[in-house]
Write an enzyme that holds these catalytic residues in place. Structure first.
Site, PDB file in Angstrom:
ATOM      1  N   GLY A  64      -6.970  26.900   1.092  1.00 53.55           N
ATOM      2  CA  GLY A  64      -6.212  27.546   0.015  1.00 53.55           C
ATOM      3  C   GLY A  64      -7.111  28.206  -1.020  1.00 53.55           C
ATOM      4  O   GLY A  64      -6.834  29.316  -1.496  1.00 53.55           O
ATOM      5  N   CYS A  65      -8.202  27.536  -1.356  1.00 52.62           N
ATOM      6  CA  CYS A  65      -9.128  28.070  -2.363  1.00 52.62           C
ATOM      7  C   CYS A  65      -9.869  29.292  -1.826  1.00 52.62           C
ATOM      8  O   CYS A  65     -10.113  30.247  -2.567  1.00 52.62           O
ATOM      9  CB  CYS A  65     -10.108  26.987  -2.808  1.00 52.62           C
ATOM     10  SG  CYS A  65      -9.266  25.586  -3.598  1.00 52.62           S
ATOM     11  N   THR A  66     -10.187  29.282  -0.542  1.00 51.59           N
ATOM     12  CA  THR A  66     -10.841  30.434   0.071  1.00 51.59           C
ATOM     13  C   THR A  66      -9.879  31.618   0.118  1.00 51.59           C
ATOM     14  O   THR A  66     -10.254  32.745  -0.218  1.00 51.59           O
ATOM     15  CB  THR A  66     -11.358  30.077   1.481  1.00 51.59           C
ATOM     16  OG1 THR A  66     -12.323  29.028   1.348  1.00 51.59           O
ATOM     17  CG2 THR A  66     -12.003  31.275   2.154  1.00 51.59           C
ATOM     18  N   ALA A  88      -9.619  33.018  -3.458  1.00 55.20           N
ATOM     19  CA  ALA A  88     -10.842  33.727  -3.851  1.00 55.20           C
ATOM     20  C   ALA A  88     -10.957  35.062  -3.112  1.00 55.20           C
ATOM     21  O   ALA A  88     -11.332  36.078  -3.707  1.00 55.20           O
ATOM     22  CB  ALA A  88     -12.068  32.859  -3.583  1.00 55.20           C
TER      23      ALA A  88
END
Length: 155
Positions: A44-46, A49
């Site tokens: 999710g963070c990738t 970003a």
């Protein structure tokens, strides 16, 4: 102490991946999307970003600077930035000062197990350092976050 819409962001935000101190005054006269995310190199963070990376030129054109924040250390941030070719700084908040000040360090739950962690949250900050919008938790569209920010700023 959680920050809300209408609050000013703190004067000192923290150190980026290169050890450079980022301050609210660095963004005076510009809009800022200060986004808090749980962990470098997770799905999710990738996605989030990379959405911000892919929409970076459009965000800059709209006058919006991007800064990410997680409790990961500088080495982790440097690897994440290099691997994903991120054009914006990531603040290292290993002491959890910023996540606590903004009120995004909270109890979370996964598979019935409770733990403390960062709730994914984006604070949109106006040209005077005042929070104008907050996108939190499941309301953050990790796949199209840049577009989500642009739609909010346009309204």
């Amino acid at each position: 102490m959680a920050l809300s819409i209408g609050d000013k962001i703190p004067g000192i935000l923290g150190l980026d991946q290169e050890g450079k101190e980022l301050k609210a005054s660095d963004f005076k006269g510009k809009k800022l999307a200060l986004y808090f995310y749980p962990k470098d190199n997770t799905p999710g963070c990738t996605a989030q970003a990379c959405s911000l990376r892919d929409g970076y030129k459009d965000l800059l054109k709209a006058g919006i600077q991007i800064v990410g924040v997680s409790v990961d250390d500088a080495a982790s941030h440097k690897k994440f930035i290099a691997k994903q070719k991120l054009p914006f700084p990531l603040i290292t908040d290993t002491e959890k000062k910023l996540v606590e000040h903004f009120g995004v360090w909270r109890e979370k739950s996964m598979m019935g197990k409770k733990y403390m962690g960062t709730v994914r949250t984006t604070f949109l900050v106006d040209e005077n350092g005042v929070i104008s919008h907050i996108i939190e938790g499941r309301n953050v569209d990790t796949q199209d976050h840049a577009e989500q920010i642009l739609k909010i700023i346009d309204n």
